[in-house]
Write a protein that holds these residues in place. Structure first.
Motif, PDB file in Angstrom:
ATOM      1  N   ARG A  96       0.837  -1.205   0.000  1.00 20.71           N
ATOM      2  CA  ARG A  96       0.000   0.000   0.000  1.00 20.71           C
ATOM      3  C   ARG A  96       0.873   1.256   0.000  1.00 20.71           C
ATOM      4  O   ARG A  96       0.623   2.209  -0.737  1.00 20.71           O
ATOM      5  CB  ARG A  96      -0.905   0.028   1.231  1.00 20.71           C
ATOM      6  CG  ARG A  96      -2.161  -0.798   1.136  1.00 20.71           C
ATOM      7  CD  ARG A  96      -2.988  -0.662   2.412  1.00 20.71           C
ATOM      8  NE  ARG A  96      -4.153  -1.509   2.352  1.00 20.71           N
ATOM      9  CZ  ARG A  96      -5.312  -1.139   1.812  1.00 20.71           C
ATOM     10  NH1 ARG A  96      -5.441   0.064   1.316  1.00 20.71           N
ATOM     11  NH2 ARG A  96      -6.334  -1.969   1.782  1.00 20.71           N
ATOM     12  N   VAL A  99       2.480   1.747  -3.388  1.00 23.19           N
ATOM     13  CA  VAL A  99       1.535   2.273  -4.371  1.00 23.19           C
ATOM     14  C   VAL A  99       1.426   3.795  -4.227  1.00 23.19           C
ATOM     15  O   VAL A  99       1.449   4.535  -5.220  1.00 23.19           O
ATOM     16  CB  VAL A  99       0.149   1.605  -4.220  1.00 23.19           C
ATOM     17  CG1 VAL A  99      -0.925   2.399  -4.984  1.00 23.19           C
ATOM     18  CG2 VAL A  99       0.195   0.172  -4.731  1.00 23.19           C
ATOM     19  N   HIS A 100       1.348   4.283  -2.988  1.00 24.37           N
ATOM     20  CA  HIS A 100       1.282   5.726  -2.756  1.00 24.37           C
ATOM     21  C   HIS A 100       2.560   6.413  -3.238  1.00 24.37           C
ATOM     22  O   HIS A 100       2.501   7.499  -3.831  1.00 24.37           O
ATOM     23  CB  HIS A 100       1.052   6.013  -1.271  1.00 24.37           C
ATOM     24  CG  HIS A 100      -0.378   5.927  -0.866  1.00 24.37           C
ATOM     25  ND1 HIS A 100      -1.166   7.035  -0.655  1.00 24.37           N
ATOM     26  CD2 HIS A 100      -1.186   4.859  -0.644  1.00 24.37           C
ATOM     27  CE1 HIS A 100      -2.387   6.665  -0.316  1.00 24.37           C
ATOM     28  NE2 HIS A 100      -2.425   5.339  -0.293  1.00 24.37           N
ATOM     29  N   GLU A 103       2.502   6.443  -7.044  1.00 23.77           N
ATOM     30  CA  GLU A 103       1.512   7.384  -7.563  1.00 23.77           C
ATOM     31  C   GLU A 103       2.063   8.808  -7.553  1.00 23.77           C
ATOM     32  O   GLU A 103       1.738   9.619  -8.424  1.00 23.77           O
ATOM     33  CB  GLU A 103       0.232   7.284  -6.722  1.00 23.77           C
ATOM     34  CG  GLU A 103      -0.977   8.000  -7.308  1.00 23.77           C
ATOM     35  CD  GLU A 103      -1.085   9.455  -6.873  1.00 23.77           C
ATOM     36  OE1 GLU A 103      -1.702  10.249  -7.604  1.00 23.77           O
ATOM     37  OE2 GLU A 103      -0.552   9.786  -5.794  1.00 23.77           O
ATOM     38  N   ASP A 223      -5.662   4.659   2.534  1.00 21.79           N
ATOM     39  CA  ASP A 223      -6.788   4.614   1.603  1.00 21.79           C
ATOM     40  C   ASP A 223      -6.294   4.651   0.160  1.00 21.79           C
ATOM     41  O   ASP A 223      -5.392   5.413  -0.184  1.00 21.79           O
ATOM     42  CB  ASP A 223      -7.704   5.808   1.884  1.00 21.79           C
ATOM     43  CG  ASP A 223      -8.874   5.853   0.938  1.00 21.79           C
ATOM     44  OD1 ASP A 223      -9.529   4.809   0.765  1.00 21.79           O
ATOM     45  OD2 ASP A 223      -9.131   6.927   0.371  1.00 21.79           O
ATOM     46  N   LEU A 224      -6.896   3.824  -0.691  1.00 21.68           N
ATOM     47  CA  LEU A 224      -6.538   3.773  -2.106  1.00 21.68           C
ATOM     48  C   LEU A 224      -7.699   4.208  -2.997  1.00 21.68           C
ATOM     49  O   LEU A 224      -7.596   4.101  -4.221  1.00 21.68           O
ATOM     50  CB  LEU A 224      -6.114   2.353  -2.495  1.00 21.68           C
ATOM     51  CG  LEU A 224      -4.894   1.776  -1.773  1.00 21.68           C
ATOM     52  CD1 LEU A 224      -4.690   0.318  -2.174  1.00 21.68           C
ATOM     53  CD2 LEU A 224      -3.641   2.584  -2.077  1.00 21.68           C
ATOM     54  N   ILE A 227      -7.457   6.277  -6.359  1.00 18.71           N
ATOM     55  CA  ILE A 227      -6.766   5.738  -7.535  1.00 18.71           C
ATOM     56  C   ILE A 227      -7.782   5.178  -8.529  1.00 18.71           C
ATOM     57  O   ILE A 227      -8.721   4.475  -8.148  1.00 18.71           O
ATOM     58  CB  ILE A 227      -5.762   4.653  -7.128  1.00 18.71           C
ATOM     59  CG1 ILE A 227      -4.625   5.282  -6.305  1.00 18.71           C
ATOM     60  CG2 ILE A 227      -5.190   3.920  -8.348  1.00 18.71           C
ATOM     61  CD1 ILE A 227      -3.651   4.283  -5.752  1.00 18.71           C
ATOM     62  N   LEU A 232      -3.988   1.572 -11.387  1.00 22.71           N
ATOM     63  CA  LEU A 232      -3.309   0.817 -10.332  1.00 22.71           C
ATOM     64  C   LEU A 232      -2.176  -0.037 -10.874  1.00 22.71           C
ATOM     65  O   LEU A 232      -1.116  -0.143 -10.250  1.00 22.71           O
ATOM     66  CB  LEU A 232      -4.319  -0.067  -9.589  1.00 22.71           C
ATOM     67  CG  LEU A 232      -3.747  -0.912  -8.442  1.00 22.71           C
ATOM     68  CD1 LEU A 232      -3.202  -0.022  -7.328  1.00 22.71           C
ATOM     69  CD2 LEU A 232      -4.809  -1.858  -7.888  1.00 22.71           C
ATOM     70  N   TYR A 235       1.370   1.287 -10.848  1.00 27.33           N
ATOM     71  CA  TYR A 235       2.021   1.539  -9.574  1.00 27.33           C
ATOM     72  C   TYR A 235       2.644   0.269  -8.990  1.00 27.33           C
ATOM     73  O   TYR A 235       3.165   0.298  -7.878  1.00 27.33           O
ATOM     74  CB  TYR A 235       1.033   2.166  -8.593  1.00 27.33           C
ATOM     75  CG  TYR A 235       0.387   3.422  -9.150  1.00 27.33           C
ATOM     76  CD1 TYR A 235       1.117   4.292  -9.964  1.00 27.33           C
ATOM     77  CD2 TYR A 235      -0.947   3.736  -8.889  1.00 27.33           C
ATOM     78  CE1 TYR A 235       0.536   5.428 -10.495  1.00 27.33           C
ATOM     79  CE2 TYR A 235      -1.529   4.876  -9.407  1.00 27.33           C
ATOM     80  CZ  TYR A 235      -0.788   5.719 -10.216  1.00 27.33           C
ATOM     81  OH  TYR A 235      -1.363   6.854 -10.746  1.00 27.33           O
ATOM     82  N   PHE A 281      -6.227  -4.858  -3.792  1.00 21.72           N
ATOM     83  CA  PHE A 281      -6.347  -3.403  -3.893  1.00 21.72           C
ATOM     84  C   PHE A 281      -7.336  -3.026  -5.005  1.00 21.72           C
ATOM     85  O   PHE A 281      -8.153  -2.110  -4.832  1.00 21.72           O
ATOM     86  CB  PHE A 281      -4.989  -2.752  -4.185  1.00 21.72           C
ATOM     87  CG  PHE A 281      -3.952  -2.969  -3.119  1.00 21.72           C
ATOM     88  CD1 PHE A 281      -4.276  -3.423  -1.853  1.00 21.72           C
ATOM     89  CD2 PHE A 281      -2.610  -2.714  -3.393  1.00 21.72           C
ATOM     90  CE1 PHE A 281      -3.317  -3.618  -0.880  1.00 21.72           C
ATOM     91  CE2 PHE A 281      -1.637  -2.909  -2.428  1.00 21.72           C
ATOM     92  CZ  PHE A 281      -1.984  -3.358  -1.173  1.00 21.72           C
ATOM     93  N   ILE A 285     -10.801  -0.899  -4.622  1.00 24.45           N
ATOM     94  CA  ILE A 285     -11.086   0.326  -5.375  1.00 24.45           C
ATOM     95  C   ILE A 285     -12.420   0.200  -6.123  1.00 24.45           C
ATOM     96  O   ILE A 285     -13.249   1.113  -6.105  1.00 24.45           O
ATOM     97  CB  ILE A 285      -9.936   0.618  -6.361  1.00 24.45           C
ATOM     98  CG1 ILE A 285      -8.666   1.012  -5.587  1.00 24.45           C
ATOM     99  CG2 ILE A 285     -10.317   1.725  -7.340  1.00 24.45           C
ATOM    100  CD1 ILE A 285      -7.402   1.008  -6.433  1.00 24.45           C
TER     101      ILE A 285
END
Length: 293
Positions: A96, A99-100, A103, A223-224, A227, A232, A235, A281, A285
């Protein structure tokens, strides 16, 4: 006017470090509030001094990046810190965080702390998974100051945010890297098996010329929902070589026919742990979008 960088913000006051090293307590112009602009730690600003210790922020230079949590501007890179044990690594939380980071298009180093507690070869497993995915991975022991030279080399000349769950040793690493600010170190809660939050606000700490650290609050969820489902896949760094090779251009790599991502998971070129987190994920989403219609 003089140029500086906001290193701390508390209660409407912003502490600006000038290029000569002076620290000036500043208020922001009312114009920023009118334009709905909030100065952030990390902002490069121009100030007008009122006296030797106080000033007014007159202008905020254009930001090259902005993080929401923590609210920091102009971060160049992120060191994601996890402990090899106590608490155990959560691959879900690690992914997670990554991914942030992806992004925001920031460089990233995965730092595995508490190396002295690694009795079952966890470092080798994590190292293999994430170096193959395209990340730099190091191990450290903040208390014994092991691995700090490699970490310092990565930090040089950059603004670096430290992120990771509570209790993994972020504050201990901070205290090992500099002696200007003593970060409160936390302990692991025996009841819940997680660290107690010790960091209350983000601030920049200068450790060398143009080299700053950002300490960040600990957290356990990210939190995702912001996105887009189609984004996704980009990432997950190891997916990128295979995106565009699927039979269908709209492929989300779930169960579509002739999916290059799925094929490479089956062939061992993409780690199944990472792929399963991608699926979780993506489902999260999509589910969020269904619930907010």
């Amino acid at each position: 006017m003089q140029e500086g960088i906001i290193v701390k913000g508390i209660g409407g006051f912003y502490y600006v470090e000038l290029q000569n090293g002076e620290l000036i307590e500043c208020k922001a112009r009312g114009k920023f509030r009118k334009d709905n602009i909030t100065p952030l730690v990390g902002d490069r600003v121009y100030i007008e001094k009122i006296n030797n210790s106080q000033g007014l922020i007159k202008e905020i230079k254009e930001r090259k990046s902005q993080l929401i949590r923590p609210p920091v501007a102009n971060v160049d890179q992120v060191v994601v810190v996890f402990a090899l044990k106590d608490p155990d690594i959560s691959f879900t939380l690690l992914d997670r965080l990554l991914v942030h980071v992806e992004e925001k298009d920031l460089d990233c180093l995965i730092c595995l702390n508490k190396s002295d507690l690694d009795e079952d070869g966890k470092f080798e497993k994590v190292y293999s998974i994430y170096t193959e995915a395209g990340y730099k991975v190091i191990k450290t022991n903040a208390l014994k100051k092991e691995g700090l030279d490699e970490l310092k080399a990565f930090l040089k000349g950059k603004i670096t945010a430290f992120a990771g769950p509570s209790g993994v040793g972020k504050s201990s690493l901070f205290n090992s890297l500099q002696d200007k600010v003593k970060m409160e170190t936390g302990v692991i809660s025996e009841k819940i098996g997680r660290g107690k939050h010790t960091t209350r606000h983000a601030q920049l700490i200068r450790i060398d010329d143009e080299t700053y650290l950002v300490d960040t609050p600990g957290f356990s969820t990210l939190d995702l929902s912001f996105i887009e489902p189609n984004d996704l896949q980009y990432y997950f760094k190891e997916f990128r070589n295979f995106i565009g090779q699927c039979k269908f251009s709209s492929c989300l790599h779930v169960k579509e026919k002739d999916c290059a991502i799925i094929e490479n998971v089956e062939e061992g070129n993409i780690c199944r742990i990472r792929y399963n987190n991608y699926l979780d994920f993506l489902n999260e989403i999509l589910e969020n979008r269904r619930n907010t219609r």
